[in-house]
Scaffold this motif. Sequence first.
Motif, PDB file in Angstrom:
ATOM      1  N   UNK A 275      29.113  -1.014 -57.648  1.00 19.45           N
ATOM      2  CA  UNK A 275      29.534  -0.485 -56.343  1.00 19.45           C
ATOM      3  C   UNK A 275      31.013  -0.562 -56.090  1.00 19.45           C
ATOM      4  N   UNK A 276      31.385   0.519 -55.873  1.00 19.14           N
ATOM      5  CA  UNK A 276      32.669   0.480 -55.637  1.00 19.14           C
ATOM      6  C   UNK A 276      33.212   0.364 -53.957  1.00 19.14           C
ATOM      7  N   UNK A 277      34.397  -0.352 -53.891  1.00 15.29           N
ATOM      8  CA  UNK A 277      34.932  -0.909 -52.765  1.00 15.29           C
ATOM      9  C   UNK A 277      35.501   0.200 -51.995  1.00 15.29           C
ATOM     10  N   UNK A 278      35.475   0.286 -50.710  1.00 17.14           N
ATOM     11  CA  UNK A 278      36.068   1.085 -49.716  1.00 17.14           C
ATOM     12  C   UNK A 278      37.603   0.673 -49.737  1.00 17.14           C
ATOM     13  N   UNK A 279      38.268   1.728 -49.537  1.00 13.54           N
ATOM     14  CA  UNK A 279      39.791   1.799 -49.256  1.00 13.54           C
ATOM     15  C   UNK A 279      40.215   1.385 -48.016  1.00 13.54           C
ATOM     16  N   UNK A 280      39.041   1.409 -47.091  1.00 10.88           N
ATOM     17  CA  UNK A 280      39.174   0.978 -45.641  1.00 10.88           C
ATOM     18  C   UNK A 280      39.262  -0.480 -45.436  1.00 10.88           C
ATOM     19  N   UNK A 281      40.243  -1.028 -44.818  1.00 14.12           N
ATOM     20  CA  UNK A 281      40.386  -2.600 -44.870  1.00 14.12           C
ATOM     21  C   UNK A 281      39.251  -3.180 -44.328  1.00 14.12           C
ATOM     22  N   UNK A 282      38.646  -2.718 -43.089  1.00 15.11           N
ATOM     23  CA  UNK A 282      37.406  -3.492 -42.313  1.00 15.11           C
ATOM     24  C   UNK A 282      36.289  -3.370 -43.636  1.00 15.11           C
ATOM     25  N   UNK A 283      36.081  -2.232 -44.002  1.00 18.45           N
ATOM     26  CA  UNK A 283      34.858  -1.993 -44.971  1.00 18.45           C
ATOM     27  C   UNK A 283      35.089  -2.629 -46.065  1.00 18.45           C
TER      28      UNK A 283
ATOM     29  N   UNK B  29      34.452  -6.436 -45.264  1.00 16.47           N
ATOM     30  CA  UNK B  29      33.078  -6.626 -45.159  1.00 16.47           C
ATOM     31  C   UNK B  29      32.311  -6.787 -46.692  1.00 16.47           C
ATOM     32  N   UNK B  30      32.738  -5.898 -47.492  1.00 18.45           N
ATOM     33  CA  UNK B  30      31.867  -5.973 -48.867  1.00 18.45           C
ATOM     34  C   UNK B  30      32.403  -7.251 -49.603  1.00 18.45           C
ATOM     35  N   UNK B  31      33.736  -7.339 -49.647  1.00 21.53           N
ATOM     36  CA  UNK B  31      34.153  -8.497 -50.468  1.00 21.53           C
ATOM     37  C   UNK B  31      33.681 -10.005 -49.704  1.00 21.53           C
ATOM     38  N   UNK B  32      33.954 -10.095 -48.436  1.00 26.70           N
ATOM     39  CA  UNK B  32      33.340 -11.177 -47.701  1.00 26.70           C
ATOM     40  C   UNK B  32      31.976 -11.505 -47.826  1.00 26.70           C
ATOM     41  N   UNK B  33      31.152 -10.189 -47.866  1.00 26.39           N
ATOM     42  CA  UNK B  33      29.573 -10.599 -48.183  1.00 26.39           C
ATOM     43  C   UNK B  33      29.401 -11.151 -49.591  1.00 26.39           C
ATOM     44  N   UNK B  34      29.937 -10.794 -50.539  1.00 27.43           N
ATOM     45  CA  UNK B  34      29.688 -11.122 -51.907  1.00 27.43           C
ATOM     46  C   UNK B  34      30.352 -12.746 -51.901  1.00 27.43           C
ATOM     47  N   UNK B  35      31.412 -13.170 -51.324  1.00 24.70           N
ATOM     48  CA  UNK B  35      31.761 -14.544 -51.212  1.00 24.70           C
ATOM     49  C   UNK B  35      30.681 -15.266 -50.501  1.00 24.70           C
TER      50      UNK B  35
ATOM     51  N   UNK C 282      42.088 -10.367 -47.952  1.00 20.89           N
ATOM     52  CA  UNK C 282      40.907  -9.939 -48.656  1.00 20.89           C
ATOM     53  C   UNK C 282      41.124  -9.975 -50.176  1.00 20.89           C
ATOM     54  N   UNK C 283      42.154  -9.378 -50.492  1.00 17.97           N
ATOM     55  CA  UNK C 283      42.275  -9.743 -51.943  1.00 17.97           C
ATOM     56  C   UNK C 283      42.315 -11.181 -52.390  1.00 17.97           C
ATOM     57  N   UNK C 284      42.551 -12.231 -51.716  1.00 19.36           N
ATOM     58  CA  UNK C 284      42.563 -13.514 -52.085  1.00 19.36           C
ATOM     59  C   UNK C 284      41.081 -13.975 -52.044  1.00 19.36           C
ATOM     60  N   UNK C 285      40.319 -13.486 -51.149  1.00 22.39           N
ATOM     61  CA  UNK C 285      38.858 -13.884 -51.129  1.00 22.39           C
ATOM     62  C   UNK C 285      38.299 -13.087 -52.566  1.00 22.39           C
ATOM     63  N   UNK C 286      38.793 -11.843 -52.700  1.00 20.13           N
ATOM     64  CA  UNK C 286      38.186 -11.240 -53.827  1.00 20.13           C
ATOM     65  C   UNK C 286      38.349 -12.114 -54.912  1.00 20.13           C
ATOM     66  N   UNK C 287      39.467 -12.710 -55.458  1.00 20.57           N
ATOM     67  CA  UNK C 287      40.063 -13.450 -56.493  1.00 20.57           C
ATOM     68  C   UNK C 287      39.210 -14.879 -56.646  1.00 20.57           C
ATOM     69  N   UNK C 288      39.259 -15.354 -55.401  1.00 17.90           N
ATOM     70  CA  UNK C 288      38.392 -16.788 -55.393  1.00 17.90           C
ATOM     71  C   UNK C 288      36.862 -16.645 -55.544  1.00 17.90           C
TER      72      UNK C 288
ATOM     73  N   UNK D  42      35.032  -3.847 -61.009  1.00 20.12           N
ATOM     74  CA  UNK D  42      36.036  -3.672 -62.066  1.00 20.12           C
ATOM     75  C   UNK D  42      37.194  -2.469 -61.404  1.00 20.12           C
ATOM     76  N   UNK D  43      36.914  -1.987 -60.530  1.00 22.11           N
ATOM     77  CA  UNK D  43      37.888  -0.880 -60.082  1.00 22.11           C
ATOM     78  C   UNK D  43      38.953  -1.647 -59.236  1.00 22.11           C
ATOM     79  N   UNK D  44      38.427  -2.708 -58.437  1.00 21.67           N
ATOM     80  CA  UNK D  44      39.508  -3.321 -57.483  1.00 21.67           C
ATOM     81  C   UNK D  44      40.183  -4.444 -58.332  1.00 21.67           C
ATOM     82  N   UNK D  45      39.363  -4.708 -59.514  1.00 26.48           N
ATOM     83  CA  UNK D  45      40.330  -5.674 -60.372  1.00 26.48           C
ATOM     84  C   UNK D  45      41.500  -4.873 -60.951  1.00 26.48           C
ATOM     85  N   UNK D  46      41.179  -3.570 -61.331  1.00 25.42           N
ATOM     86  CA  UNK D  46      42.329  -2.741 -61.869  1.00 25.42           C
ATOM     87  C   UNK D  46      43.324  -2.559 -60.804  1.00 25.42           C
ATOM     88  N   UNK D  47      43.051  -2.243 -59.693  1.00 22.85           N
ATOM     89  CA  UNK D  47      43.994  -1.866 -58.352  1.00 22.85           C
ATOM     90  C   UNK D  47      44.664  -3.013 -58.316  1.00 22.85           C
TER      91      UNK D  47
END
Length: 190
Positions: free
Chosen positions: A1-9, A12-18, A116-122, A138-143
């Motif tokens: 699942x690719x993450x949106x480039x829109x901050x709110x979206x 939402x996706x990163x926080x949902x996984x956390x 959001x990037x911090x939540x993603x990595x943690x 993987x795409x957000x990891x690369x970004x």
Amino acid sequence: MALSDRPAERHRDVAALFTERVRGTRSWDVPSPVAGWAARDVVRHLIEWFPAFLASGAGIELPRGPSVGENPVLAWQVHCDGVQAVLDDPETAHRELTNPHTGRLPLETAIDQLYTADVFMHTWDLSRATGQDDRLDPDFCAQLLGQMEQMEQVLRSSGQFGARVEVPEGADTQTKLLGFIGRDPFWSER
């Protein structure tokens, strides 16, 4: 699942996984890949640093739930919902965050890049500590890796990242990102 480039979206996706990882945690006192931190401390970190940052830089007060010591699941949910409400607020598009280290940034950009990037990595830290699926987008990891490599000296001098951990040649992007931020991608408490 690719993450949106829109901050709110994206939040939402990163926080949902956390949130899934928080809800899937059975023991809050197990060690995490962050030296000196247990699983509970990963959640505590996200809940404690960001509200003060947001209040001082944008004058926004997030709702406060119970302490992480009392109820880490509810503490996270109240915090997460508060951040999402800020991002979903139409007024956020017109607000800025000011900080001596970052200067002036549009509020949603500051939240996206710094929080959001911090939540993603943690998410990896909590997942690995608690034996859950630790795969990241993987795409957000690369970004993130691409952005962070461009400012490595600034990041290293901030004290927020450990020394780079060398990873095998040909490693995937997630492994490279983890090594870059000072994590042993092969960490195990055993």
